[in-house]
Scaffold this motif. Structure first.
Motif, PDB file in Angstrom:
ATOM      1  N   LEU A 111       5.736  16.297  14.246  1.00  0.00           N
ATOM      2  CA  LEU A 111       5.258  15.858  12.933  1.00  0.00           C
ATOM      3  C   LEU A 111       3.759  16.079  12.893  1.00  0.00           C
ATOM      4  O   LEU A 111       2.999  15.341  13.534  1.00  0.00           O
ATOM      5  N   ASP A 128       9.955  23.601   8.477  1.00  0.00           N
ATOM      6  CA  ASP A 128      10.418  22.848   7.307  1.00  0.00           C
ATOM      7  C   ASP A 128      11.915  22.557   7.372  1.00  0.00           C
ATOM      8  O   ASP A 128      12.687  22.946   6.481  1.00  0.00           O
ATOM      9  N   ILE A 149      12.423  17.760   5.155  1.00  0.00           N
ATOM     10  CA  ILE A 149      11.781  16.667   5.883  1.00  0.00           C
ATOM     11  C   ILE A 149      10.288  16.976   5.941  1.00  0.00           C
ATOM     12  O   ILE A 149       9.877  18.003   6.478  1.00  0.00           O
ATOM     13  N   GLY A 150       9.457  16.111   5.401  1.00  0.00           N
ATOM     14  CA  GLY A 150       8.025  16.366   5.358  1.00  0.00           C
ATOM     15  C   GLY A 150       7.594  16.893   4.001  1.00  0.00           C
ATOM     16  O   GLY A 150       8.318  16.787   3.004  1.00  0.00           O
ATOM     17  N   VAL A 185       7.851  19.815  11.377  1.00  0.00           N
ATOM     18  CA  VAL A 185       7.818  18.975  10.178  1.00  0.00           C
ATOM     19  C   VAL A 185       6.365  18.865   9.732  1.00  0.00           C
ATOM     20  O   VAL A 185       5.534  18.255  10.404  1.00  0.00           O
ATOM     21  N   LEU A 239       3.578  17.289   8.019  1.00  0.00           N
ATOM     22  CA  LEU A 239       3.351  15.935   7.544  1.00  0.00           C
ATOM     23  C   LEU A 239       2.083  15.805   6.724  1.00  0.00           C
ATOM     24  O   LEU A 239       1.992  14.972   5.831  1.00  0.00           O
ATOM     25  N   GLU A 292       4.324   8.546   3.096  1.00  0.00           N
ATOM     26  CA  GLU A 292       4.767   9.901   3.436  1.00  0.00           C
ATOM     27  C   GLU A 292       5.192   9.973   4.898  1.00  0.00           C
ATOM     28  O   GLU A 292       6.165  10.650   5.248  1.00  0.00           O
ATOM     29  N   ARG A 324       8.531   8.267   5.117  1.00  0.00           N
ATOM     30  CA  ARG A 324       9.591   9.094   4.519  1.00  0.00           C
ATOM     31  C   ARG A 324      10.042  10.174   5.496  1.00  0.00           C
ATOM     32  O   ARG A 324      11.247  10.407   5.672  1.00  0.00           O
ATOM     33  N   SER A 325       9.096  10.837   6.154  1.00  0.00           N
ATOM     34  CA  SER A 325       9.459  11.885   7.111  1.00  0.00           C
ATOM     35  C   SER A 325      10.251  11.316   8.281  1.00  0.00           C
ATOM     36  O   SER A 325      11.245  11.915   8.729  1.00  0.00           O
TER      37      SER A 325
END
Length: 539
Positions: free
Chosen positions: A217, A235, A243-244, A291, A293, A304, A307-308
């Motif tokens: 991340l 991604d 995700i991200g 991912v 971030l 954020e 969420r990831s």
């Protein structure tokens, strides 16, 4: 991002609860966990009393709907229990037009007063913090002068303007401050391009078992010959949801800057690529999930980040359950953090703990950086690592969070590295060499460029031309992925069990077997092993 600093001297607080500590927070939003009706009711009441209404982030509402997938029938309750979304506080539409700005901290205390007798609801609503992986950058108004918002890699904004790396530039700067600042200077560990003449990490071609999966991340992985699609999935998605943040702007990704006027590399530009290269060096056979971030500024809101992590946990639940096309994540590495205003009050546990614990329950070893502030103040998520006397329990059915501090090349502890009983491991984190995007060549230029009689170009070093694909950098940001890669390699050497409980047990065994900090000298009369080492619990 509309930020405020919480001043403990003037902040409202509940009688009988701990005094808050300084922190930064988003001025007009809160985080809400779960979907308990009493939580939402009490928050609506507190907002109405202040003349505001609660507006839910549509993205959070859409993400919550993902949990209605029929394959999650047995796990939905576990996911909802840690699922957090953002809400905004807006002026009530029936107001008289002029209103005072919302005091989010005061409103939060009003909410907590309403649910004071319901301990399970106290932690359902919390401040939204800015989370940083930003470097210690000279001249940057957010990362310079406010230790509560300083982050993880060590970067200097303009590498050619300091005459001597340990010269103090401010009369109030201590010798220790100057020692930490020295790491920002190219040649002393600061970000700079270098040449790599060694071989590429050897990656096996024929394997009889799946590759270990390491999720990163961070800022995203740029272009590099080592980091093609055979090594990195960029991604990643779950249930058709990225995700991200998803793909970066192509020009920003290529150049490493979003500043059209000055064009200099941002403080965290290349950070994720550097981390990916460190994991790849330590475990060439690992497959990396990239991912994205945050961008090159190195700042992301807590919403954020959560969420990831939640979407990654959702992916892990499906993968462990055998969903087609999803390989379970084995190790997650994160290099970021923030300081919580109530770190010692278990009633206000950081919402960040929920998804990390869920990931650990599903077999993911979460590895995080300790921070670069030369501080022993708990920083999160590093301080969520369990330790004797700490407030986070080390449960046998969960892989614990692991915090990693930084070492110098001579194996001394790096001066900038945060420390505390939660920092169980130390790994190289100063003056490391790793991958950088080959497309980076920003606004800075060599101090001298000449053409000789043969027509050859001679030049001084271009401080931000990374076309060689490699650079030097420093920070606990990089100690964490070194450890994460080593852990992935150790995990890959084991006979992995598909059954979840055995997977968790095996990962804990591998983690316990990793070389850790030297145990303290045993007290007189303490039982010792045959080699003289203490037989007490330790790493």
């Amino acid at each position: 991002m509309n930020l405020r600093l919480l001043d403990p001297q003037s902040a409202y607080q509940l009688r009988g609860h701990a005094e808050p500590q300084p922190t930064a927070y988003v001025a007009d939003s809160l985080l809400v966990r779960g979907e308990h009706p009493r939580t939402l009711e009490a928050l609506d009441e507190a907002a109405a009393e202040a003349g505001f209404v609660v507006e839910h982030d549509p993205q959070g509402v859409a993400d919550l709907a993902l949990l209605d997938d029929p394959r999650l029938r047995d796990q939905r309750a576990d996911l909802v229990a840690v699922w957090t979304r953002r809400v905004w506080l807006r002026p009530a539409p029936d107001g008289r037009g002029v209103h005072r700005p919302i005091d989010i901290w005061r409103l939060l205390q009003s909410y907590r007063a309403r649910v004071a007798g319901e301990s399970d609801r106290l932690a359902d609503v919390a401040l939204e913090h800015p989370v940083l992986a930003s470097p210690i950058t000279r001249g940057h108004p957010i990362t310079r002068g406010h230790p509560i918002t300083r982050g993880h890699p060590i970067t200097r904004g303009h590498p050619i303007t300091l005459g001597h790396p340990i010269t103090r530039g401010h009369p109030q700067e201590s010798a220790a401050d100057a020692g930490v600042e020295a790491y920002t200077v190219p040649g002393w560990g600061g970000r700079q391009p270098v040449s790599w003449t060694g071989p590429r990490p050897a990656r096996s071609v024929r394997r009889r078992k799946p590759r270990p999966v390491v999720a990163i991340l961070d800022t995203g992985v740029g272009e590099h010959p080592w980091l093609g699609p055979d090594v990195v999935t960029r991604d990643p998605e779950v249930l058709d949801t990225v995700i991200g943040l998803g793909p970066a702007d192509p020009e920003e990704r290529r150049r490493g800057t979003s500043d059209a006027l000055l064009g200099e590399l941002e403080p965290d530009s290349g950070h994720g690529t550097f981390i990916a290269g460190l994991v790849h060096q330590a475990c060439p056979d690992a497959h990396l999930l990239d991912v994205r971030l945050y961008g090159g500024s190195g700042m992301v809101t807590e919403a954020e980040l959560l969420r990831s992590l939640q979407l990654l946990a959702l992916r892990q639940v499906l993968a462990v359950s055998g969903a087609e096309g999803l390989a379970p994540v084995d190790v997650l590495t994160m290099s970021l953090g923030y300081y919580h205003e109530l770190p010692g009050d278990a009633a206000f546990d950081a919402l960040l703990a929920g998804p990390l614990e869920l990931l650990g329950t599903y077999g993911v070893a979460v590895v995080v950086s300790a921070g670069n502030d030369a501080s022993s103040r708990p920083i999160y998520p590093a301080a969520l690592a369990p330790y004797p006397g700490g407030r986070v329990a080390d449960r046998a059915d969960r892989v614990p969070v692991t915090a990693v501090g930084a070492l110098n090349p001579d194996s001394t502890v790096a001066l900038f590295s945060n420390d505390g009983p939660w920092v169980r491991f130390l790994r190289p984190g100063a003056a490391l060499v790793s991958t950088m995007p080959t497309t980076y060549d920003a606004a800075l230029e060599p101090s001298h460029v000449v053409t000789n009689a043969r027509g050859e170009t001679r030049a001084a070093l271009d401080p931000d031309d990374f076309s060689s694909g490699f650079g030097v950098w420093s920070g606990t940001s990089f100690a964490a992925p070194v450890f994460a890669g080593q852990l992935a390699a150790a995990w890959d050497a084991t006979d992995r069990e598909p059954e979840l409980a055995k997977r968790v047990e095996r990962m804990r065994e591998v983690l316990d077997g990793m070389p850790g900090r030297r145990d303290p000298e045993p007290e007189a009369g303490a039982e010792s092993g045959s080699d003289g080492s203490s037989t007490g619990a330790g790493s």
